[in-house]
Design an enzyme around this catalytic site. Sequence first.
Site, PDB file in Angstrom:
ATOM      1  N   SER A 144      -0.287  11.705 -10.650  1.00 19.42           N
ATOM      2  CA  SER A 144      -0.064  10.995  -9.399  1.00 19.42           C
ATOM      3  C   SER A 144      -0.310  11.980  -8.264  1.00 19.42           C
ATOM      4  O   SER A 144      -0.159  13.189  -8.453  1.00 19.42           O
ATOM      5  CB  SER A 144       1.395  10.508  -9.347  1.00 19.42           C
ATOM      6  OG  SER A 144       1.745  10.137  -8.034  1.00 19.42           O
ATOM      7  N   TYR A 157      10.507  12.439 -10.993  1.00 19.33           N
ATOM      8  CA  TYR A 157       9.184  11.823 -11.165  1.00 19.33           C
ATOM      9  C   TYR A 157       8.092  12.739 -10.614  1.00 19.33           C
ATOM     10  O   TYR A 157       7.095  13.008 -11.292  1.00 19.33           O
ATOM     11  CB  TYR A 157       9.135  10.449 -10.470  1.00 19.33           C
ATOM     12  CG  TYR A 157       7.760   9.823 -10.562  1.00 19.33           C
ATOM     13  CD1 TYR A 157       7.265   9.380 -11.791  1.00 19.33           C
ATOM     14  CD2 TYR A 157       6.948   9.707  -9.435  1.00 19.33           C
ATOM     15  CE1 TYR A 157       5.992   8.832 -11.885  1.00 19.33           C
ATOM     16  CE2 TYR A 157       5.684   9.152  -9.518  1.00 19.33           C
ATOM     17  CZ  TYR A 157       5.201   8.720 -10.749  1.00 19.33           C
ATOM     18  OH  TYR A 157       3.938   8.192 -10.845  1.00 19.33           O
TER      19      TYR A 157
HETATM   20  N1  LIG Z   1       1.973   2.372  -9.709  1.00 16.93           N
HETATM   21  C1  LIG Z   1       1.715   3.420  -8.941  1.00 16.93           C
HETATM   22  O1  LIG Z   1       1.823   3.353  -7.692  1.00 16.93           O
HETATM   23  C2  LIG Z   1       1.295   4.724  -9.537  1.00 16.93           C
HETATM   24  C3  LIG Z   1       0.832   5.729  -8.680  1.00 16.93           C
HETATM   25  C4  LIG Z   1       0.438   6.947  -9.225  1.00 16.93           C
HETATM   26  C5  LIG Z   1       0.513   7.145 -10.584  1.00 16.93           C
HETATM   27  N2  LIG Z   1       0.983   6.152 -11.391  1.00 16.93           N
HETATM   28  C6  LIG Z   1       1.064   6.417 -12.832  1.00 16.93           C
HETATM   29  O2  LIG Z   1       0.222   5.511 -13.503  1.00 16.93           O
HETATM   30  C7  LIG Z   1       0.750   5.233 -14.795  1.00 16.93           C
HETATM   31  C8  LIG Z   1       0.814   3.737 -15.004  1.00 16.93           C
HETATM   32  O3  LIG Z   1       1.624   3.201 -13.980  1.00 16.93           O
HETATM   33  P1  LIG Z   1       1.693   1.619 -13.714  1.00 16.93           P
HETATM   34  O4  LIG Z   1       2.014   1.468 -12.282  1.00 16.93           O
HETATM   35  O5  LIG Z   1       0.529   0.947 -14.301  1.00 16.93           O
HETATM   36  O6  LIG Z   1       3.007   1.273 -14.565  1.00 16.93           O
HETATM   37  P2  LIG Z   1       3.587  -0.156 -14.989  1.00 16.93           P
HETATM   38  O7  LIG Z   1       2.857  -1.266 -14.321  1.00 16.93           O
HETATM   39  O8  LIG Z   1       5.068  -0.043 -14.792  1.00 16.93           O
HETATM   40  O9  LIG Z   1       3.246  -0.224 -16.557  1.00 16.93           O
HETATM   41  C9  LIG Z   1       3.844   0.691 -17.414  1.00 16.93           C
HETATM   42  C10 LIG Z   1       3.256   0.543 -18.800  1.00 16.93           C
HETATM   43  O10 LIG Z   1       3.865   1.538 -19.641  1.00 16.93           O
HETATM   44  C11 LIG Z   1       4.544   0.892 -20.733  1.00 16.93           C
HETATM   45  N3  LIG Z   1       5.751   1.682 -21.044  1.00 16.93           N
HETATM   46  C12 LIG Z   1       6.842   1.856 -20.256  1.00 16.93           C
HETATM   47  N4  LIG Z   1       7.749   2.600 -20.914  1.00 16.93           N
HETATM   48  C13 LIG Z   1       7.218   2.905 -22.124  1.00 16.93           C
HETATM   49  C14 LIG Z   1       7.683   3.628 -23.251  1.00 16.93           C
HETATM   50  N5  LIG Z   1       8.909   4.186 -23.278  1.00 16.93           N
HETATM   51  N6  LIG Z   1       6.882   3.729 -24.341  1.00 16.93           N
HETATM   52  C15 LIG Z   1       5.651   3.146 -24.348  1.00 16.93           C
HETATM   53  N7  LIG Z   1       5.162   2.450 -23.303  1.00 16.93           N
HETATM   54  C16 LIG Z   1       5.937   2.324 -22.208  1.00 16.93           C
HETATM   55  C17 LIG Z   1       4.829  -0.523 -20.220  1.00 16.93           C
HETATM   56  O11 LIG Z   1       4.966  -1.481 -21.267  1.00 16.93           O
HETATM   57  P3  LIG Z   1       6.397  -1.740 -21.993  1.00 16.93           P
HETATM   58  O12 LIG Z   1       7.405  -1.903 -20.897  1.00 16.93           O
HETATM   59  O13 LIG Z   1       6.177  -2.958 -22.824  1.00 16.93           O
HETATM   60  O14 LIG Z   1       6.657  -0.529 -22.822  1.00 16.93           O
HETATM   61  C18 LIG Z   1       3.547  -0.793 -19.438  1.00 16.93           C
HETATM   62  O15 LIG Z   1       2.502  -1.130 -20.319  1.00 16.93           O
HETATM   63  C19 LIG Z   1       2.092   5.953 -14.873  1.00 16.93           C
HETATM   64  O16 LIG Z   1       1.952   7.179 -15.535  1.00 16.93           O
HETATM   65  C20 LIG Z   1       2.442   6.181 -13.410  1.00 16.93           C
HETATM   66  O17 LIG Z   1       3.276   7.296 -13.245  1.00 16.93           O
HETATM   67  C21 LIG Z   1       1.352   4.941 -10.910  1.00 16.93           C
END
Ligand SMILES: NC(=O)c1ccc[n+]([C@@H]2O[C@H](COP(=O)([O-])OP(=O)(O)OC[C@H]3O[C@@H](n4cnc5c(N)ncnc54)[C@H](OP(=O)(O)O)[C@@H]3O)[C@@H](O)[C@H]2O)c1
Length: 270
Positions: A144, A157
């Site tokens: 991130s 985080y």
């Molecule tokens: N959203 C943002 O603004 C943002 C910005 C920068 C970086 N990121 C990074 O991008 C990545 C994806 O973020 P996102 O926003 O797409 O997240 P998200 O929409 O919350 O999706 C999270 C995914 O991870 C799975 N997950 C959560 N806990 C888990 C566990 N313990 N074991 C296995 N799978 C798990 C969830 O499915 P289940 O709940 O079914 O397990 C889901 O498929 C993350 O690493 C985040 O830090 C996000």
Amino acid sequence: MAERDTVPVTLITGASEGLGLALAREFAHTGHALLLVARTRSTLEEAAQKINQATGVEVHIHAADLSTREGCKSVVAALDEYGLHAEYLVNNAGIGLSGPFVENGSDDLMRLADLNMRAVTDLTRRVLPGMISRSSGGVLNIASLGGYLPGPFQAAYYASKAYVISLSEALAYEVAGTNVRVSVFAPGPLKTRFHERMDAQNDIYIRFMGVMSVEQAAKSAYKNFMRGRKVIVPGLINTMSAQMLRILPHTLLVPFAAWLLRRRESAGNA
Ligand SMILES: NC(=O)c1ccc[n+]([C@@H]2O[C@H](COP(=O)([O-])OP(=O)(O)OC[C@H]3O[C@@H](n4cnc5c(N)ncnc54)[C@H](OP(=O)(O)O)[C@@H]3O)[C@@H](O)[C@H]2O)c1
């Protein structure tokens, strides 16, 4: 099963929704078979079916909690069971936690550290030797923009993403000359349920920085990973922010980050 008999797949964690699902679609559209991992089987099944229908690629799923050691170990067992090997690994699953550190639950903090750092380390260590011995493939770690500065009120985080950036850049150096790539993707805020899950959807940083669609982010991540870019920051504003974050002194940056990330009652957070 002998390694030469196994089928190459792109293994994507957290692939049932958000950025992980968009990345899965991106890999599938260019013909990569997939192994999708998340905890919830039903959403994985739905994602796999839609991707298979749209692209015709084979999509395997594995439900596992990657914040546990057993969960990570079970991913390798699933590869073996399906007769697959990880040509590419995308360490995408990650969670956030907002609010003052001392008010964060200990279990929640440990879960964040286990998923955002330990699982990334564990899965990478498990599949990277195979990639090096085959002289192909690579690891794409999702960090991130927050990994470039300390983040008061999302302290654990931001620190976890700094770990991912550091690990990835170091591994990219170590694998140079092996024909295996390690890249890190560092986006700004994305339009997913991530912020809502930590009750931060109304926080100032979202409005200040704006949100990018996961489709746009995934396209940038995929294209630049395949080109061999080691550090990928999508979008002009994020790219400029990353450059600034690298040079500005922390005495200025940390209070600014605290202003962006502090919870405010008026922002709609009870
Ligand atoms: N959203 C943002 O603004 C943002 C910005 C920068 C970086 N990121 C990074 O991008 C990545 C994806 O973020 P996102 O926003 O797409 O997240 P998200 O929409 O919350 O999706 C999270 C995914 O991870 C799975 N997950 C959560 N806990 C888990 C566990 N313990 N074991 C296995 N799978 C798990 C969830 O499915 P289940 O709940 O079914 O397990 C889901 O498929 C993350 O690493 C985040 O830090 C996000």
